[in-house]
Enzyme design. Structure first.
Site, PDB file in Angstrom:
ATOM      1  N   HIS A 117       0.834  -1.194   0.000  1.00  0.00           N
ATOM      2  CA  HIS A 117       0.000   0.000   0.000  1.00  0.00           C
ATOM      3  C   HIS A 117       0.873   1.249   0.000  1.00  0.00           C
ATOM      4  O   HIS A 117       1.966   1.257   0.570  1.00  0.00           O
ATOM      5  CB  HIS A 117      -0.913   0.027   1.233  1.00  0.00           C
ATOM      6  CG  HIS A 117      -1.815  -1.147   1.323  1.00  0.00           C
ATOM      7  ND1 HIS A 117      -2.935  -1.283   0.543  1.00  0.00           N
ATOM      8  CD2 HIS A 117      -1.749  -2.263   2.086  1.00  0.00           C
ATOM      9  CE1 HIS A 117      -3.532  -2.431   0.828  1.00  0.00           C
ATOM     10  NE2 HIS A 117      -2.827  -3.040   1.758  1.00  0.00           N
ATOM     11  N   ALA A 160      13.397 -20.862   8.492  1.00  0.00           N
ATOM     12  CA  ALA A 160      12.157 -20.598   9.226  1.00  0.00           C
ATOM     13  C   ALA A 160      12.194 -19.210   9.849  1.00  0.00           C
ATOM     14  O   ALA A 160      13.222 -18.759  10.338  1.00  0.00           O
ATOM     15  CB  ALA A 160      11.956 -21.653  10.312  1.00  0.00           C
ATOM     16  N   ARG A 180      18.908 -12.256   4.831  1.00  0.00           N
ATOM     17  CA  ARG A 180      20.266 -12.020   4.331  1.00  0.00           C
ATOM     18  C   ARG A 180      20.867 -13.363   3.954  1.00  0.00           C
ATOM     19  O   ARG A 180      20.451 -14.405   4.467  1.00  0.00           O
ATOM     20  CB  ARG A 180      21.126 -11.289   5.354  1.00  0.00           C
ATOM     21  CG  ARG A 180      21.462 -12.073   6.579  1.00  0.00           C
ATOM     22  CD  ARG A 180      22.165 -11.218   7.620  1.00  0.00           C
ATOM     23  NE  ARG A 180      22.832 -11.873   8.694  1.00  0.00           N
ATOM     24  CZ  ARG A 180      22.403 -12.884   9.431  1.00  0.00           C
ATOM     25  NH1 ARG A 180      21.269 -13.456   9.185  1.00  0.00           N
ATOM     26  NH2 ARG A 180      23.111 -13.371  10.426  1.00  0.00           N
TER      27      ARG A 180
END
Length: 187
Positions: A117, A160, A180
């Site tokens: 948005h 995860a 990263r």
């Protein structure tokens, strides 16, 4: 009017008519209805493939596996390759398009978000759309979020809990918030 007409209108404001908006709302409600059907009763793997095919508007391969619950707000802009496994609790926001390659593993509670948005008050939180592309044999770990416009290269691993904000090169392990590079995938 087709789902493709609605998808085109997400990217081109000049195509966004009242008729398109009405049909888009019908498709959003259909996705909710199919999701409720999928998530509130036991279904065999064959039944889940049939339900997912109705949800996406495309036949999913016989090798596709899904552990419900599964959530999406549109459904018609998801493409799923062969030998794909989606674990329980995943949320796909697919208006911009989600393309999943062959051999992909998607862990519990993964969020694939293809809409952002506007921040400026003058833009009144206008939607911006960007597709997500997941290459062949990618493994996405549980509780990962992939943001709009990201491409994940083949054989990559997303640890995860990662938030993926930028493209991931092939054969790369990423992790963290934001993601990263942790290492390269080596045979």
């Amino acid at each position: 009017m087709t789902a493709e007409d609605v998808i085109k209108s997400f990217f081109d404001d000049s195509l966004n008519t009242a008729e398109i908006e009405t049909y888009a709302n019908i498709l959003f409600q259909e996705a909710i209805r199919i999701g409720v059907e999928m998530n509130n009763h036991y279904h065999t793997p064959e039944e889940l493939r049939e339900i997912m095919s109705r949800l996406t508007g495309k036949k999913v391969d016989d090798t596709f596996r899904l552990f419900p619950p599964f959530y999406t707000d549109f459904g018609k802009n998801i493409t799923i390759g062969k030998n794909v496994f989606i674990n329980s609790g995943c949320h796909f926001q697919d208006q911009s398009g989600i393309e999943i390659g062959d051999g992909v593993l998607i862990g519990h509670n993964v969020v694939l978000a293809t809409i952002n948005h506007a921040i400026a008050p003058s833009e009144k939180r206008k939607n911006y759309y960007a597709p997500i592309k997941i290459g062949n044999n990618v493994w996405i770990g549980s509780n990962t979020t992939v943001l709009p416009g990201v491409t994940i290269g083949e054989w990559s691993v997303i640890a995860a809990g990662t938030v993926v904000t930028k493209d991931v090169p092939p054969y790369t392990v990423v992790g963290g918030v934001p993601a990263r590079v942790l290492k390269k995938v080596i045979e």
